[in-house]
Design a protein around this motif. Structure first.
Motif, PDB file in Angstrom:
ATOM      1  N   UNK A  18       2.673  -6.410  -0.816  1.00 19.24           N
ATOM      2  CA  UNK A  18       1.538  -5.500  -1.012  1.00 19.24           C
ATOM      3  C   UNK A  18       0.254  -6.295  -1.259  1.00 19.24           C
ATOM      4  N   UNK A  19       0.349  -7.326  -2.071  1.00 20.34           N
ATOM      5  CA  UNK A  19      -0.816  -8.164  -2.369  1.00 20.34           C
ATOM      6  C   UNK A  19      -1.392  -8.788  -1.094  1.00 20.34           C
ATOM      7  N   UNK A  20      -0.516  -9.157  -0.170  1.00 21.11           N
ATOM      8  CA  UNK A  20      -0.939  -9.786   1.080  1.00 21.11           C
ATOM      9  C   UNK A  20      -1.240  -8.761   2.182  1.00 21.11           C
ATOM     10  N   UNK A  21      -1.177  -7.469   1.843  1.00 17.65           N
ATOM     11  CA  UNK A  21      -1.414  -6.400   2.820  1.00 17.65           C
ATOM     12  C   UNK A  21      -0.517  -6.534   4.044  1.00 17.65           C
ATOM     13  N   UNK A  22       0.719  -6.854   3.809  1.00 16.43           N
ATOM     14  CA  UNK A  22       1.692  -7.006   4.896  1.00 16.43           C
ATOM     15  C   UNK A  22       2.310  -5.642   5.198  1.00 16.43           C
TER      16      UNK A  22
END
Length: 156
Positions: A18-22
């Motif tokens: 989620x942090x990496x917008x994957x």
């Protein structure tokens, strides 16, 4: 990996994605990258991501350009769902059968069983109110008022 570690690793992996917008195959994060964040072995991450994929929380692609990505928004992934996906360990155990003919042995297992069910239900209820997005937030309402003990007091 022990049952008790699957859930924390799974929550960490989902939060990292989620942090990496994957959110798509082109944004897939390799298991080695995920493992370095935990930190653990990439094999451990692949075992956990396989369970998360089977539960429909993420998708994975094998190979040199492989990796994992989220199939849901982080605010839509509750931690109780994650726990169930990885067959995690909020379960506190089972009472022993007790000795036949002993008034305590015949009574206590049933009562301990009820207490364990109550505790497991409470843990599941608490986890159902916390999402992956909450794990990434600085001070989310779902975790308000919870203070961690000193790091030295946390068992490894």
């Amino acid at each position: 990996m022990s049952d008790s570690q699957r859930f924390p690793v799974a929550a960490h992996v989902l939060a990292y994605l989620a942090h990496k917008d994957a959110f798509a195959p082109g944004q897939a994060i390799a298991s080695a990258v995920l493992a370095s964040s935990v930190p653990t072995n990439p094999v451990v991450v692949r075992r956990v991501t396989a369970l998360l994929a089977r539960a429909g929380l993420i998708a994975t692609r094998p190979g040199a350009c492989g990796g994992a990505w989220l199939l849901h928004r982080p605010e839509d992934i509750a931690l109780d769902t994650v726990l169930h996906a990885v067959h995690g360990c909020a379960h506190l155990g089972s009472p022993p059968p007790g000795a036949k003919g002993c008034p305590v042995g015949e009574h206590i297992p049933r009562q301990v069983g009820k207490a364990l069910i109550a505790a497991n239900t409470a843990a599941g209820d608490a986890l159902s109110r916390i999402t992956i997005a909450d794990l990434l937030a600085t001070d989310p309402p779902a975790l308000a008022g919870i203070v961690l003990p000193d790091r030295a007091a946390i068992p490894a």
